[in-house]
Design a protein around this motif. Structure first.
Motif, PDB file in Angstrom:
ATOM      1  N   LEU A 176       0.842  -1.205   0.000  1.00 26.75           N
ATOM      2  CA  LEU A 176       0.000   0.000   0.000  1.00 26.75           C
ATOM      3  C   LEU A 176       0.874   1.251   0.000  1.00 26.75           C
ATOM      4  O   LEU A 176       0.577   2.234  -0.682  1.00 26.75           O
ATOM      5  N   ASN A 177       1.963   1.186   0.771  1.00 23.26           N
ATOM      6  CA  ASN A 177       2.894   2.315   0.799  1.00 23.26           C
ATOM      7  C   ASN A 177       3.539   2.517  -0.582  1.00 23.26           C
ATOM      8  O   ASN A 177       3.685   3.651  -1.046  1.00 23.26           O
ATOM      9  N   ASN A 178       3.876   1.405  -1.235  1.00 23.92           N
ATOM     10  CA  ASN A 178       4.449   1.516  -2.587  1.00 23.92           C
ATOM     11  C   ASN A 178       3.461   2.132  -3.580  1.00 23.92           C
ATOM     12  O   ASN A 178       3.854   2.731  -4.572  1.00 23.92           O
ATOM     13  N   GLU A 179       2.166   1.948  -3.278  1.00 21.64           N
ATOM     14  CA  GLU A 179       1.139   2.553  -4.148  1.00 21.64           C
ATOM     15  C   GLU A 179       0.914   4.030  -3.820  1.00 21.64           C
ATOM     16  O   GLU A 179       0.084   4.688  -4.447  1.00 21.64           O
ATOM     17  N   GLY A 180       1.619   4.521  -2.786  1.00 23.73           N
ATOM     18  CA  GLY A 180       1.518   5.959  -2.473  1.00 23.73           C
ATOM     19  C   GLY A 180       0.761   6.300  -1.210  1.00 23.73           C
ATOM     20  O   GLY A 180       0.532   7.473  -0.919  1.00 23.73           O
ATOM     21  N   LYS A 181       0.378   5.286  -0.458  1.00 28.63           N
ATOM     22  CA  LYS A 181      -0.358   5.587   0.788  1.00 28.63           C
ATOM     23  C   LYS A 181       0.625   6.022   1.879  1.00 28.63           C
ATOM     24  O   LYS A 181       1.758   5.521   1.952  1.00 28.63           O
ATOM     25  N   THR A 182       0.143   6.886   2.733  1.00 26.70           N
ATOM     26  CA  THR A 182       0.921   7.299   3.899  1.00 26.70           C
ATOM     27  C   THR A 182       0.396   6.527   5.097  1.00 26.70           C
ATOM     28  O   THR A 182      -0.817   6.405   5.271  1.00 26.70           O
TER      29      THR A 182
END
Lengths: 212, 260
Positions: A176-182
């Motif tokens: 999810l972080n790699n998809e841009g989530k913080t």
């Protein structure tokens, strides 16, 4: 501009001083770990960031907008705070469906897919009140991520999960972080923090100290 | 948004347990009480049967207690299970609570209305086709059914509709009080019991003081009391409305719904 900024906040909660004149900012697309002893204020910090409680002094800014002025809750936040929440007499799928219905942004397929991602099968007919703690925790994670929320505030997301599930959820959060989530998370397990977090803050002496 | 939230609440409420419980409330008096009273009492008119059916059932005695389990406890359950916390980021919690209150009122209104009207329909319109109920026709001496007799004299059907509406509206007031109390008080059991205690205790107190005409029980089910002037039934009704307004004012002032 920071995604989330705490400016000079002080907060006492239920007669206990938790924060005094603390400032910190969180940038987009990073994973932050918050650590601290029991009762140090991790959950209250998250409650302030998502507008459930207000600081006594100072301000919380999300995307430059101060919470409590024009907006009570920030948009597009997925949260787990304190403990999972659920409708006990409904199935896991129904729980997510009722929550998703409020904004009506996602389909049944998306809910099923999210349930599979966290390791729960959407076909389970069991009522949530009969779920194990670990299953309830997975359901809580599913509700936090199912609507593609941009920011995830996860208070002890690995609570009650077995080893395999911890691995699965760690992988899920990474992707999810790699998809841009913080992601902001707390954990009492140092390994979770070390493996996942780009930056780590510790709550000590009523301040947030950056230790990584 | 409110309409959308109400539709979600109704979906949540309408489960198998709800249908079974509602069906029991609507049909059980007819199925279980009617065979007992039929032949045991002298009936001259259809409304006599309806009156006797209701007064022989536990409905007048337990009225708020029968309706509160329908949906009044839903806020308390969601608060207890921490569900509300996950609603908050998705919608304004005040809208959500209002939607829940309206759904609770709507559901109760329909069930309470049918609880009175379905037996009336059976007695008034279906029974004449099957002649199940025995009527005394030789010696006509009907006894007044109480305060609502005046409407029945105008039109029996109007009586059925107006009286069912009256009971349903009172039911809505009692479940709304229970719902609002469940927001105000931490103890759900106490919150949901207060309307019933009020019903029971005020009935007892007004009876002791000789003010039965203002008893909550006799103003909703005015069968065991001589017909009163119509305005008397609105006194407990107005008290309930004032109680509801005070609770809403208190909830808004104390910001109770934010404190989960």
């Amino acid at each position: 501009m920071s995604l989330i900024e705490l400016r000079n906040i002080s907060k006492s909660y239920k007669g206990l001083t938790l924060f005094e004149n603390t400032s910190v900012s969180f940038e987009k697309e990073k994973i932050y770990g918050i650590i601290g002893h029991n009762g140090s204020g991790k959950s209250v910090l998250f409650k302030m960031i998502c507008g459930f409680v207000f600081p006594d002094h100072g301000g919380i800014f999300v995307n430059g907008e101060e919470l409590g002025k024009n907006r009570r809750f920030p948009e597009n936040f997925g949260i787990i705070i304190d403990k999972p929440g659920y409708l006990g007499d409904k199935t896991g799928f129904e729980n997510l469906r009722y929550l998703a219905d409020i904004q009506n942004k996602i389909s049944d397929e998306k809910i099923k897919e999210t349930l599979e991602k966290v390791g729960l099968h959407y076909t389970i007919k069991q009522k949530v009140k009969d779920y194990s703690l670990g299953m309830k925790q997975k359901l809580a994670i599913a509700q936090a991520i199912m609507e593609d929320q941009e920011v995830l505030l996860l208070d002890e997301p690995f609570n009650a999960l077995d080893v395999d599930s911890v691995e699965n959820i760690r992988g899920l959060l990474k992707s999810l972080n790699n998809e841009g989530k913080t992601i902001l998370l707390t954990s009492h397990n140092n390994e979770d923090i070390e493996v996942l977090c780009d930056h780590v803050f510790r709550i000590r002496n009523y301040k947030l100290e950056q230790i990584k | 948004m409110l309409k959308h939230l109400i539709s979600i609440e109704l979906k949540k409420a309408l489960n198998l347990r709800f249908f079974l419980f509602s069906l029991a409330l609507i049909l059980l008096p007819l199925i279980t009480i009617l065979p007992i009273i039929n032949g045991s009492y002298v009936f001259h008119r259809t409304i006599d049967v309806h009156e006797q059916l209701l007064s022989s059932s536990p409905i007048p005695l337990l009225f708020p207690l029968l309706l509160i389990p329908l949906y009044a406890g839903s806020y308390a359950n969601e608060k207890k299970d921490n569900y509300l916390q996950y609603v908050m980021p998705r919608t304004k919690i005040s809208d959500y609570v209002v939607a829940k209150g309206i759904s609770n009122a709507l559901i109760t209104f329909i069930v309470a209305y049918l609880m009175i009207y379905i037996p009336f329909l059976f007695i008034q319109y279906i029974d004449p086709m099957i002649n199940y109920i025995y009527y005394e026709t030789a010696f006509m001496n009907p006894v007044s059914i109480g305060t609502f007799e005046v409407i029945a004299q105008e039109s029996v059907h109007l009586y059925g509709v107006v009286y069912s509406l009256w009971v349903a509206i009172n039911g809505v007031l009692y479940v709304t009080i229970a719902y609002l109390l469940s927001i105000c008080l931490n103890n759900t059991f106490v919150a949901l019991s207060i309307p019933f205690l009020w019903w029971f205790i005020i009935h007892f107190v007004t009876s002791v003081l000789g003010l039965e005409k203002f008893s909550p029980l006799y103003t909703v089910f005015p069968f065991a009391i001589a017909a009163q002037q119509f305005w008397t039934i609105f006194i407990p009704f107005i008290v309930l409305i004032l109680f509801i307004v005070s609770l809403i004012f208190y909830i808004k002032r104390s910001r109770k719904i934010w404190e989960n």
